[in-house]
Design a protein around this motif. Structure first.
Motif, PDB file in Angstrom:
ATOM      1  N   ARG A 310       2.511  50.063  11.142  1.00  0.00           N
ATOM      2  CA  ARG A 310       1.540  50.504  10.155  1.00  0.00           C
ATOM      3  C   ARG A 310       1.156  49.358   9.235  1.00  0.00           C
ATOM      4  NH1 ARG A 310       4.921  54.810   6.636  1.00  0.00           N
ATOM      5  NH2 ARG A 310       5.050  55.748   8.730  1.00  0.00           N
ATOM      6  N   VAL A 311       0.055  49.547   8.513  1.00  0.00           N
ATOM      7  CA  VAL A 311      -0.388  48.576   7.521  1.00  0.00           C
ATOM      8  C   VAL A 311      -0.426  49.281   6.169  1.00  0.00           C
ATOM      9  CG1 VAL A 311      -2.818  49.093   8.061  1.00  0.00           C
ATOM     10  CG2 VAL A 311      -2.224  46.984   6.862  1.00  0.00           C
ATOM     11  N   ARG A 312       0.073  48.589   5.152  1.00  0.00           N
ATOM     12  CA  ARG A 312       0.137  49.149   3.796  1.00  0.00           C
ATOM     13  C   ARG A 312      -0.783  48.364   2.882  1.00  0.00           C
ATOM     14  NH1 ARG A 312       5.233  51.619   2.141  1.00  0.00           N
ATOM     15  NH2 ARG A 312       5.037  50.416   0.229  1.00  0.00           N
ATOM     16  N   VAL A 313      -1.486  49.100   2.032  1.00  0.00           N
ATOM     17  CA  VAL A 313      -2.340  48.495   1.009  1.00  0.00           C
ATOM     18  C   VAL A 313      -1.960  49.133  -0.325  1.00  0.00           C
ATOM     19  CG1 VAL A 313      -4.690  48.104   0.200  1.00  0.00           C
ATOM     20  CG2 VAL A 313      -4.219  48.148   2.656  1.00  0.00           C
ATOM     21  N   GLU A 314      -1.648  48.308  -1.304  1.00  0.00           N
ATOM     22  CA  GLU A 314      -1.259  48.842  -2.602  1.00  0.00           C
ATOM     23  C   GLU A 314      -1.964  48.092  -3.717  1.00  0.00           C
ATOM     24  OE1 GLU A 314       2.953  48.465  -2.304  1.00  0.00           O
ATOM     25  OE2 GLU A 314       2.958  46.479  -3.250  1.00  0.00           O
ATOM     26  N   VAL A 315      -2.213  48.811  -4.808  1.00  0.00           N
ATOM     27  CA  VAL A 315      -2.895  48.268  -5.981  1.00  0.00           C
ATOM     28  C   VAL A 315      -1.921  48.351  -7.150  1.00  0.00           C
ATOM     29  CG1 VAL A 315      -4.864  48.485  -7.533  1.00  0.00           C
ATOM     30  CG2 VAL A 315      -5.141  48.976  -5.089  1.00  0.00           C
ATOM     31  N   GLN A 316      -1.474  47.201  -7.626  1.00  0.00           N
ATOM     32  CA  GLN A 316      -0.524  47.124  -8.736  1.00  0.00           C
ATOM     33  C   GLN A 316      -1.267  46.714 -10.002  1.00  0.00           C
ATOM     34  OE1 GLN A 316       2.288  44.185  -7.468  1.00  0.00           O
ATOM     35  NE2 GLN A 316       2.989  45.381  -5.692  1.00  0.00           N
ATOM     36  N   ASP A 317      -0.991  47.389 -11.097  1.00  0.00           N
ATOM     37  CA  ASP A 317      -1.629  47.027 -12.370  1.00  0.00           C
ATOM     38  C   ASP A 317      -0.568  46.911 -13.460  1.00  0.00           C
ATOM     39  OD1 ASP A 317      -1.354  49.560 -14.006  1.00  0.00           O
ATOM     40  OD2 ASP A 317      -2.490  50.378 -12.327  1.00  0.00           O
ATOM     41  N   THR A 318      -0.938  46.272 -14.532  1.00  0.00           N
ATOM     42  CA  THR A 318      -0.059  46.119 -15.699  1.00  0.00           C
ATOM     43  C   THR A 318      -0.579  46.969 -16.847  1.00  0.00           C
ATOM     44  OG1 THR A 318      -1.332  44.176 -16.419  1.00  0.00           O
ATOM     45  CG2 THR A 318       0.580  43.778 -14.998  1.00  0.00           C
ATOM     46  N   GLY A 319      -1.088  48.128 -16.509  1.00  0.00           N
ATOM     47  CA  GLY A 319      -1.727  48.977 -17.505  1.00  0.00           C
ATOM     48  C   GLY A 319      -0.798  49.947 -18.188  1.00  0.00           C
ATOM     49  N   GLU A 320      -1.321  51.136 -18.448  1.00  0.00           N
ATOM     50  CA  GLU A 320      -0.622  52.114 -19.280  1.00  0.00           C
ATOM     51  C   GLU A 320       0.631  52.683 -18.630  1.00  0.00           C
ATOM     52  OE1 GLU A 320      -3.578  55.016 -19.903  1.00  0.00           O
ATOM     53  OE2 GLU A 320      -4.887  53.720 -21.092  1.00  0.00           O
ATOM     54  N   GLY A 321       0.680  52.705 -17.301  1.00  0.00           N
ATOM     55  CA  GLY A 321       1.824  53.317 -16.633  1.00  0.00           C
ATOM     56  C   GLY A 321       1.723  54.829 -16.618  1.00  0.00           C
ATOM     57  N   ILE A 322       2.670  55.436 -15.946  1.00  0.00           N
ATOM     58  CA  ILE A 322       2.686  56.895 -15.792  1.00  0.00           C
ATOM     59  C   ILE A 322       4.078  57.406 -16.122  1.00  0.00           C
ATOM     60  CG2 ILE A 322       2.277  58.823 -14.204  1.00  0.00           C
ATOM     61  CD1 ILE A 322       0.579  56.932 -12.523  1.00  0.00           C
ATOM     62  N   ALA A 323       4.149  58.438 -16.932  1.00  0.00           N
ATOM     63  CA  ALA A 323       5.440  59.042 -17.260  1.00  0.00           C
ATOM     64  C   ALA A 323       6.041  59.690 -16.022  1.00  0.00           C
ATOM     65  CB  ALA A 323       5.272  60.072 -18.370  1.00  0.00           C
ATOM     66  N   PRO A 324       7.373  59.695 -15.899  1.00  0.00           N
ATOM     67  CA  PRO A 324       8.003  60.252 -14.681  1.00  0.00           C
ATOM     68  C   PRO A 324       7.615  61.690 -14.395  1.00  0.00           C
ATOM     69  CG  PRO A 324       9.602  59.021 -15.993  1.00  0.00           C
ATOM     70  CD  PRO A 324       8.355  59.116 -16.818  1.00  0.00           C
ATOM     71  N   GLU A 325       7.401  62.493 -15.429  1.00  0.00           N
ATOM     72  CA  GLU A 325       7.081  63.905 -15.175  1.00  0.00           C
ATOM     73  C   GLU A 325       5.687  64.088 -14.587  1.00  0.00           C
ATOM     74  OE1 GLU A 325       6.345  63.114 -19.612  1.00  0.00           O
ATOM     75  OE2 GLU A 325       7.820  62.590 -18.072  1.00  0.00           O
ATOM     76  N   HIS A 326       4.830  63.067 -14.688  1.00  0.00           N
ATOM     77  CA  HIS A 326       3.475  63.178 -14.139  1.00  0.00           C
ATOM     78  C   HIS A 326       3.372  62.664 -12.709  1.00  0.00           C
ATOM     79  CE1 HIS A 326       1.904  64.471 -17.941  1.00  0.00           C
ATOM     80  NE2 HIS A 326       2.240  63.351 -18.557  1.00  0.00           N
ATOM     81  N   LEU A 327       4.330  61.879 -12.259  1.00  0.00           N
ATOM     82  CA  LEU A 327       4.220  61.249 -10.938  1.00  0.00           C
ATOM     83  C   LEU A 327       4.041  62.247  -9.794  1.00  0.00           C
ATOM     84  CD1 LEU A 327       6.819  58.327 -11.198  1.00  0.00           C
ATOM     85  CD2 LEU A 327       4.329  58.152 -11.095  1.00  0.00           C
ATOM     86  N   PRO A 328       4.790  63.363  -9.762  1.00  0.00           N
ATOM     87  CA  PRO A 328       4.616  64.281  -8.620  1.00  0.00           C
ATOM     88  C   PRO A 328       3.256  64.973  -8.568  1.00  0.00           C
ATOM     89  CG  PRO A 328       6.702  64.672  -9.764  1.00  0.00           C
ATOM     90  CD  PRO A 328       5.871  63.812 -10.648  1.00  0.00           C
ATOM     91  N   HIS A 329       2.444  64.847  -9.638  1.00  0.00           N
ATOM     92  CA  HIS A 329       1.212  65.639  -9.724  1.00  0.00           C
ATOM     93  C   HIS A 329      -0.064  64.795  -9.724  1.00  0.00           C
ATOM     94  CE1 HIS A 329       3.887  68.953 -10.777  1.00  0.00           C
ATOM     95  NE2 HIS A 329       4.402  68.197 -11.723  1.00  0.00           N
ATOM     96  N   VAL A 330       0.057  63.476  -9.662  1.00  0.00           N
ATOM     97  CA  VAL A 330      -1.138  62.644  -9.861  1.00  0.00           C
ATOM     98  C   VAL A 330      -2.164  62.825  -8.745  1.00  0.00           C
ATOM     99  CG1 VAL A 330       0.055  60.915 -11.237  1.00  0.00           C
ATOM    100  CG2 VAL A 330       0.008  60.690  -8.760  1.00  0.00           C
ATOM    101  N   PHE A 331      -1.740  63.266  -7.556  1.00  0.00           N
ATOM    102  CA  PHE A 331      -2.682  63.443  -6.453  1.00  0.00           C
ATOM    103  C   PHE A 331      -3.203  64.872  -6.354  1.00  0.00           C
ATOM    104  CE2 PHE A 331      -0.332  59.659  -5.007  1.00  0.00           C
ATOM    105  CZ  PHE A 331      -1.401  58.798  -4.784  1.00  0.00           C
ATOM    106  N   GLU A 332      -2.917  65.702  -7.343  1.00  0.00           N
ATOM    107  CA  GLU A 332      -3.425  67.069  -7.349  1.00  0.00           C
ATOM    108  C   GLU A 332      -4.845  67.104  -7.905  1.00  0.00           C
ATOM    109  OE1 GLU A 332      -0.740  69.496  -9.511  1.00  0.00           O
ATOM    110  OE2 GLU A 332       0.955  69.147  -8.144  1.00  0.00           O
ATOM    111  N   ARG A 333      -5.587  68.139  -7.530  1.00  0.00           N
ATOM    112  CA  ARG A 333      -6.961  68.269  -8.012  1.00  0.00           C
ATOM    113  C   ARG A 333      -6.995  68.449  -9.524  1.00  0.00           C
ATOM    114  NH1 ARG A 333      -8.947  73.034  -3.891  1.00  0.00           N
ATOM    115  NH2 ARG A 333      -8.622  71.925  -1.930  1.00  0.00           N
TER     116      ARG A 333
END
Length: 392
Positions: A310-333
């Protein structure tokens, strides 16, 4: 061997014992009783003749032999009569006992089978009446318990789907209500003469209509992707080249925001068989999201690398970050960790959900990682490599 078949095997063994072993035992006991009452010369442990060696075979011996033969025949007839006379009664008693046992066993087995099935029937009726929270006890024979387990999994899935459907309707209504309210309010003000009919005011209204159009288009695209009905114009292309092209498209915007935009790719080609425009849309969403949340002076790094098949593409930023409780939901509508900021930037709240659906439509996936607020975030996707006519 599960409990149901163990019970059935024990039932058959009990019937075999009653119909075969017990008759043999009774016949043996009757035979023993007849022989116990026989004279010594007719018992099995008595020699078959009373004539001793060396004695003359005269008339007394012949009379004794005839007597022996007659008495043996009489006892055989007596044994046969005793057996035939006792057999009907024995068979009657055996049949009666076996019938009672079979009836009790049938009741026991039927209760073990019908009770779980009755509970499943009640559960099906409850689900039919939209009681998604109903669960049935996972009891009974292994097969019935497995059906109950599958039923509970089905109801849990239906409950989750219903919850998502209601949430989607609520979110869509909310997202549509905001721009429609703005449009209605501004148009009403213009009609009442509160706002002048100027190009600037008309431009703001036009922006709201564009937001509505994007929202409708995104919802349509997401529904098609999740239903696996999205038409894909698949071609073979090198992921490295596409990543470099997209980065160059975003470089002017990054420089305008005083954000450094870096790119790292493997030396080896990474051929994939996919819809190039849709894959570019995934990367566009990730880069737009990174630029939206990275302050001036920050850095965004786009990495492309091969990993096995497989091939992986990732975008890393030094921005605001995400709290752990939000990580499981970021791809939800419509999920927004910061709703006010996203509306200010004109987002529909569907970009990450669309990226996830597009990656999965190509046989890939997405992921997100962050160490917490203020420590940046990494969004990525992967696709299977393609060689020749086959995907690896």
């Amino acid at each position: 061997m599960n409990r149901f078949w163990v019970r059935l095997s024990l039932a058959f063994m009990a019937l075999i014992l009653f119909f075969f072993v017990v008759p043999v035992m009774v016949v043996a006991l009757n035979t023993a009783g007849v022989l116990r009452n026989a004279p010594p010369e007719l018992r099995p442990d008595t020699p078959p003749t009373l004539v001793q060696p060396g004695q003359p075979d005269g008339p007394p011996q012949r009379r004794l032999s005839r007597r022996f033969t007659l008495e043996a025949e009489a006892y055989r007839q007596a044994f046969r009569r005793a057996f035939l006379e006792g057999l009907p009664g024995f068979l009657t008693r055996t049949t009666l006992v076996a019938g009672i046992l079979a009836l009790a066993l049938g009741i026991w087995l039927s209760r073990g089978l019908t009770e779980p099935l009755s509970r499943l029937e009640e559960g099906a009726r409850a689900v039919a009446s939209h009681n998604w929270a109903y669960r049935v006890p996972e009891e009974g024979p292994d097969e019935v318990a497995e059906v109950a387990r599958a039923f509970n999994e089905m109801t849990a899935t239906l409950q989750q789907s219903e919850m998502l459907r209601r949430q989607l309707l609520s979110d869509v209504a909310h997202e549509l209500r905001t721009p429609l309210t703005v449009l209605q309010g501004n148009l009403r003000a213009m009609l009442d003469g509160v706002y002048p009919l100027e190009p600037a005011e008309i431009g703001r209204l036009y922006d709201q209509t564009r937001h509505l159009s994007r929202l409708v288009e995104d919802l349509h695209l997401l529904a098609q992707a999740e239903a696996q009905a999205l038409p894909l114009a698949r071609t073979s292309f090198d992921m490295r080249e596409m990543v470099r092209e997209v980065v160059e498209l975003f470089r002017p915007l990054a420089e305008a925001n005083d954000v450094r935009l870096l790119v790292e790719t493997d030396d080896a080609p990474a051929p994939v068989y996919a819809d190039r425009a849709r894959i570019q849309q995934i990367l566009n969403n990730f880069l737009s999201n990174a630029l939206r949340h990275t302050p001036a002076g920050g850095r965004i790094t786009v990495c492309e690398r091969r990993e096995g098949d497989r091939v992986r593409v990732e975008v890393q930023d030094t921005g605001e970050g995400i709290a752990p409780e939000h990580l499981p939901h970021v791809f939800e509508r419509f999920y927004r960790a910061d709703k006010a900021r996203d509306r200010e930037h004109g987002g529909t709240g569907l970009g990450l959900a669309i990226a996830k659906a597009l990656a999965e439509a190509h046989g890939g996936g997405v992921w997100v990682a962050s160490e917490g607020k203020g420590k940046g975030a990494t969004f990525g996707f992967w696709l299977p490599l393609h060689t020749g006519d086959h995907t690896l």
